[in-house]
Design a protein around this motif. Structure first.
Motif, short mmCIF file in Angstrom:
data_model
loop_
_atom_site.label_atom_id
_atom_site.label_comp_id
_atom_site.label_asym_id
_atom_site.label_seq_id
_atom_site.Cartn_x
_atom_site.Cartn_y
_atom_site.Cartn_z
N TYR A 37 53.67 37.13 46.69
CA TYR A 37 53.42 38.84 47.26
C TYR A 37 52.10 38.31 47.66
CZ TYR A 37 58.13 41.10 45.54
OH TYR A 37 58.99 41.49 45.30
N ILE A 38 52.33 38.94 49.24
CA ILE A 38 50.92 39.01 49.65
C ILE A 38 50.36 40.48 50.63
CG2 ILE A 38 49.52 36.93 52.23
CD1 ILE A 38 50.05 35.71 49.85
N LEU A 39 49.81 40.50 50.29
CA LEU A 39 48.72 42.01 50.15
C LEU A 39 47.82 41.60 51.04
CD1 LEU A 39 48.96 45.32 50.22
CD2 LEU A 39 47.47 44.46 48.22
N ALA A 40 47.63 42.66 52.27
CA ALA A 40 46.77 43.11 52.81
C ALA A 40 45.87 44.18 53.11
CB ALA A 40 46.24 41.44 54.30
N GLY A 41 45.52 44.53 53.77
CA GLY A 41 45.11 46.39 54.29
C GLY A 41 43.41 46.69 53.84
N LYS A 42 42.89 47.09 55.06
CA LYS A 42 41.73 48.30 54.70
C LYS A 42 41.95 49.71 53.98
CE LYS A 42 42.84 51.20 59.08
NZ LYS A 42 42.20 51.32 60.19
N LYS A 43 41.10 49.92 53.72
CA LYS A 43 40.37 50.54 52.59
C LYS A 43 40.99 50.89 51.40
CE LYS A 43 38.39 53.34 56.26
NZ LYS A 43 38.63 55.14 57.28
N LEU A 44 40.86 49.27 50.85
CA LEU A 44 41.65 49.41 48.83
C LEU A 44 40.95 48.81 48.49
CD1 LEU A 44 44.87 46.95 50.19
CD2 LEU A 44 44.54 49.86 49.41
N SER A 45 40.26 49.49 47.52
CA SER A 45 39.95 48.61 46.21
C SER A 45 40.40 48.01 45.82
CB SER A 45 39.37 49.70 44.86
OG SER A 45 40.70 50.40 44.33
N TYR A 46 39.95 46.92 44.15
CA TYR A 46 40.81 45.89 43.99
C TYR A 46 41.70 46.31 42.47
CZ TYR A 46 37.41 41.40 45.14
OH TYR A 46 36.33 40.34 45.68
N GLY A 47 41.23 47.61 42.49
CA GLY A 47 42.31 48.41 41.38
C GLY A 47 43.46 48.76 42.36
N GLN A 48 43.43 49.32 43.18
CA GLN A 48 44.55 49.27 44.15
C GLN A 48 45.38 49.03 44.04
OE1 GLN A 48 42.43 51.81 46.76
NE2 GLN A 48 42.56 53.86 46.29
N CYS A 49 44.89 47.54 45.23
CA CYS A 49 45.76 46.86 45.46
C CYS A 49 46.04 45.88 43.86
CB CYS A 49 44.75 44.77 45.69
SG CYS A 49 43.53 44.88 47.03
N ALA A 50 45.85 45.74 42.81
CA ALA A 50 46.19 45.37 41.72
C ALA A 50 47.87 46.41 41.00
CB ALA A 50 45.68 45.88 40.13
N ASP A 51 47.45 47.79 40.98
CA ASP A 51 48.22 49.21 41.41
C ASP A 51 49.85 49.09 42.29
OD1 ASP A 51 47.25 50.68 39.77
OD2 ASP A 51 46.19 51.83 40.75
N ILE A 52 48.97 47.87 43.51
CA ILE A 52 50.36 48.19 44.20
C ILE A 52 51.79 46.81 43.43
CG2 ILE A 52 51.38 47.26 46.86
CD1 ILE A 52 48.27 48.92 47.47
N LEU A 53 50.65 45.72 43.83
CA LEU A 53 51.45 44.73 43.88
C LEU A 53 52.24 44.76 41.74
CD1 LEU A 53 48.55 42.32 44.35
CD2 LEU A 53 51.47 41.97 45.49
N LEU A 54 51.60 45.57 40.95
CA LEU A 54 51.67 46.03 39.99
C LEU A 54 53.48 46.52 40.07
CD1 LEU A 54 51.53 45.52 36.39
CD2 LEU A 54 50.65 47.80 36.44
N ALA A 55 52.92 47.53 40.64
CA ALA A 55 54.65 48.20 41.46
C ALA A 55 55.61 47.46 41.47
CB ALA A 55 54.38 49.21 41.91
N LEU A 56 55.14 46.54 42.33
CA LEU A 56 56.03 45.18 42.89
C LEU A 56 56.79 44.22 42.50
CD1 LEU A 56 54.14 44.96 46.29
CD2 LEU A 56 56.82 46.33 46.00
N GLY A 57 56.15 44.35 41.04
CA GLY A 57 56.86 43.40 39.81
C GLY A 57 56.25 42.12 39.52
N CYS A 58 54.78 42.14 39.79
CA CYS A 58 54.02 41.22 39.39
C CYS A 58 53.50 41.17 38.14
CB CYS A 58 52.99 41.10 40.53
SG CYS A 58 52.68 40.41 41.77
N SER A 59 53.18 40.12 37.48
CA SER A 59 52.45 39.98 36.57
C SER A 59 51.42 39.73 36.30
CB SER A 59 53.63 38.93 35.76
OG SER A 59 53.68 37.67 35.85
N ASP A 60 50.98 38.71 37.27
CA ASP A 60 49.32 37.99 37.56
C ASP A 60 49.05 38.70 39.07
OD1 ASP A 60 49.36 36.77 34.50
OD2 ASP A 60 51.29 36.58 35.79
N ALA A 61 47.78 38.60 39.56
CA ALA A 61 47.01 38.87 40.76
C ALA A 61 46.13 38.72 40.74
CB ALA A 61 47.57 40.15 41.35
N MET A 62 45.32 38.34 41.98
CA MET A 62 44.17 37.57 42.53
C MET A 62 44.08 38.38 43.72
SD MET A 62 44.42 33.59 43.70
CE MET A 62 42.25 34.11 44.22
N GLU A 63 42.38 38.20 43.98
CA GLU A 63 42.14 38.44 45.65
C GLU A 63 41.95 37.09 46.09
OE1 GLU A 63 41.88 41.82 46.79
OE2 GLU A 63 42.52 42.73 45.13
#
Length: 281
Positions: A218-244
Motif C-alpha cells: 500500500y502506498i499512502l500520500a496526503g496532506k495534513k496527516l501525522s505519522y500516527g494517522q498514516c499508521a492508523d490508515i495502513l493498519l486498518a487496511l491490513g498492513c502489519s508494517d509501515a514506514m514514512e
C-alpha cells in the motif's frame, strides 16, 4: 515590487527544504482508519487499484494505491540507476517526469536528500543537484549507501516473476542482501501490527505499508496527516508494517489518473509499470 522578491525567494526556499523528520513521543491525533471500510476502489491496471478520501474536520486529503505484488504483469522501475560520479550528487527529477518517461502506472518519491554546492536560498531553489540520504538499491546494485537510523522498503523478485515486499526498521547492506530493490525513507511507524508513537505533527506525508506477508503493498500520500494517522490508515487496511518516505514539500504520488502532492525536484523515485510482453506471450 522588487523589494519583496528576495523575501519571497527566501520564503519559498524555506518551504521547499524544511526537514520532515518527526520526533518520537506520544500524540493526541484525531482517529483515522475507520473510513477505509467505505473505500471505493478503482482500477488503474491489472494488480493496481486506488481510493481517495477527504477528512473535513482536520482538512486531511489523501489517496491510497494498493499494489498486488503477486501480479506477474507488473515490474519495478527506479531512478537513479547509476552510481553518482559527480561528488556523490545526482541530477534531480520530478516524480511526474520520471513516471511518464518510464510508463509507470504509479510512482512516488522516496528518500530525503541534500542539495550540495550552494549555501544560498536562491541557489538551493534553482539547483538541480541532489544527494540521496539513505539506501537506494536498483537491480541488486547499491546506488546510495544506507543510513542505519532510518527505515527502508525492500522488494524481492521471485522466480515466478512476482514480487515480495518487506519493511526493515533500519537500513543496511546486510538486511537487504536478498532483495534486488531497496528504497530508504524516514522512520518505521507500524511494526508487526503495533503503532510506533511519534509527536503530533501534521504535514504532507508519503508512506508505504505491507500486508499479506509482503504480497500486497500500500502506498499512502496526503496532506495534513501525522505519522500516527498514516499508521492508523495502513493498519486498518491490513498492513502489519509501515514506514514514512520523505514528505512535506517533497512528497508526491503520481498515477496515470491523478497526482497527489508537489511537482518539485527530488533525488530519487520508484514506481510500477506493466512488464513488456515477450514474443511467446
Amino acid at each position: 515590487m522588487r523589494k519583496f522578491i528576495p523575501g519571497l525567494i527566501l520564503l519559498l526556499s524555506s518551504a521547499l527544504f524544511v526537514s520532515c523528520v518527526s520526533a518520537r513521543s506520544a500524540g493526541t491525533d484525531i482517529s483515522f482508519g475507520e473510513e477505509t471500510a467505505g473505500f471505493i476502489w478503482e482500477e488503474l491496471s491489472d494488480g493496481i487499484t486506488y481510493a481517495r478520501h477527504r477528512q473535513r474536520h482536520q482538512g486531511a486529503d489523501y489517496s491510497v494505491v494498493r499494489i498486488n505484488l503477486t501480479e506477474p504483469a507488473l515490474e519495478t522501475v527506479a531512478y537513479p540507476v547509476h552510481i553518482p560520479t559527480e561528488g556523490g550528487s545526482v541530477h534531480g527529477i520530478k516524480v511526474r517526469d520520471f513516471a511518464r518517461r518510464n510508463g509507470c502506472i504509479a510512482a512516488l518519491n522516496a528518500s530525503p536528500f541534500d542539495i550540495p554546492g550552494t549555501s544560498t536560498a536562491a541557489g538551493r531553489l534553482l539547483s538541480r543537484k541532489r544527494e540521496i540520504i539513505g539506501i537506494h538499491k536498483v537491480n541488486g546494485r547499491e546506488i546510495s549507501a544506507p543510513q542505519e537510523k532510518y527505515a527502508c522498503l525492500a522488494l524481492k523478485e521471485n522466480p515466478d516473476g512476482t514480487l515480495t515486499a518487506r519493511i526493515f526498521p533500519h537500513q543496511g547492506s546486510d538486511v537487504t542482501e536478498d532483495f534486488q530493490w531497496a528504497f530508504g525513507g524516514f522512520f518505521q511507524v507500524l511494526s508487526e501490527g503495533q503503532k510506533i508513537k511519534f509527536a503530533e505533527r501534521y504535514d504532507f506525508r508519503t508512506a508505504a505499508g505491507t500486508a499479506d506477508g509482503g504480497a500486497v503493498l500500500y502506498i499512502l500520500a496526503g496532506k495534513k496527516l501525522s505519522y500516527g494517522q498514516c499508521a492508523d490508515i495502513l493498519l486498518a487496511l491490513g498492513c502489519s508494517d509501515a514506514m514514512e518516505f520523505d514528505g512535506g514539500s517533497s512528497g508526491c504520488l503520481y498515477t496515470k489518473n491523478f497526482t497527489q502532492g508537489s511537482a518539485l525536484t527530488v533525488a530519487n523515485a520508484f514506481g510500477f509499470r506493466a512488464r513488456a510482453k515477450t514474443q511467446e506471450e
